[in-house]
Design an enzyme around this catalytic site. Sequence first.
Site, PDB file in Angstrom:
ATOM      1  N   ASN A   9      -6.073   8.194  -1.714  1.00 51.65           N
ATOM      2  CA  ASN A   9      -5.866   7.104  -1.228  1.00 51.65           C
ATOM      3  C   ASN A   9      -6.036   7.113   0.448  1.00 51.65           C
ATOM      4  O   ASN A   9      -5.429   7.594   1.142  1.00 51.65           O
ATOM      5  CB  ASN A   9      -4.538   6.553  -1.290  1.00 51.65           C
ATOM      6  CG  ASN A   9      -4.174   5.087  -0.443  1.00 51.65           C
ATOM      7  OD1 ASN A   9      -5.077   4.489  -0.073  1.00 51.65           O
ATOM      8  ND2 ASN A   9      -3.021   4.778  -0.426  1.00 51.65           N
ATOM      9  N   GLU A  97       2.660  -0.015   1.191  1.00 49.20           N
ATOM     10  CA  GLU A  97       2.511  -0.834   2.612  1.00 49.20           C
ATOM     11  C   GLU A  97       1.966  -2.295   2.588  1.00 49.20           C
ATOM     12  O   GLU A  97       2.254  -3.232   3.042  1.00 49.20           O
ATOM     13  CB  GLU A  97       1.355   0.065   2.948  1.00 49.20           C
ATOM     14  CG  GLU A  97       1.900   1.554   3.631  1.00 49.20           C
ATOM     15  CD  GLU A  97       0.805   2.417   3.669  1.00 49.20           C
ATOM     16  OE1 GLU A  97      -0.392   2.508   3.405  1.00 49.20           O
ATOM     17  OE2 GLU A  97       1.396   3.585   3.708  1.00 49.20           O
TER      18      GLU A  97
END
Length: 249
Positions: A9, A97
């Site tokens: 990621n 997030e």
Amino acid sequence: MRKPFIAANWKMNKTQSDTWEFLSKFIPEVKDRPDVDIAVAPPFTSLPAAAEKLVNTGIILTSQNVFYEEKGAYTGEISPLMLVDIGCKYTIIGHSERRQYFDETDDIVNRKIKASKKAGLGVIVCIGESLDEREAGKTFNVLQRELEKGLDGVTPHDTVIAYEPIWAIGTGKTATPEQAQDAHAYIRGRLRILYGNKADEFCIIYGGSVTPDNVDSLMSCEDVDGALVGGASLKVESFTRIVKFRKGQ
Ligand code: PGA
């Protein structure tokens, strides 16, 4: 037997030329790892460069986010169909997030998962507790809620669950193998309640400060089927070593 699933990621890092450079070095390094599903999630703008590089490599092109509508007046959003069109096979959904900075709720996560599945896109669904929730003894309650609401009406195929304790993301504080195994075993147990025998089809991967130094012990846990790697996936050398994890070390 589930095939290990290791995903990078990159978050908001790497331009198209950075992506090109990374993959030019990385692809030959991991050619000898057909026994592992490798996924790479660049930012949206670098997906075309990555798609071109990844043709015929078996490496899975993944996006970091998606919207739940097919098309229409949603300025700035990207639909599952657009991602499939560009060559994505998976998308990350519900990263902490996004839950934290962009107010993604369990309901939004569920809609994104369903829309992605409908378009033929696999999903990496992130769940995990904050430090406060862990210290208050609520880890399993959080995991149960995020799983049940997020996966409501969702079929098991091409669904990867990423257990990412929020306190371990980007902090250098990895969960111990025992903490990871406990959470993963709990998740597998909940999946059994929801899906019966099909629960064994789910890959449950761990995320949160995975590095070349801790990947072997994490991957040696019975219920840890892979890793979602942020910071340590930005360098070819460290991500290669993570993909080449050695069990039982
Ligand atoms: P990290 O990020 O490896 O930098 O902790 C993991 C993630 O957020 O997926």
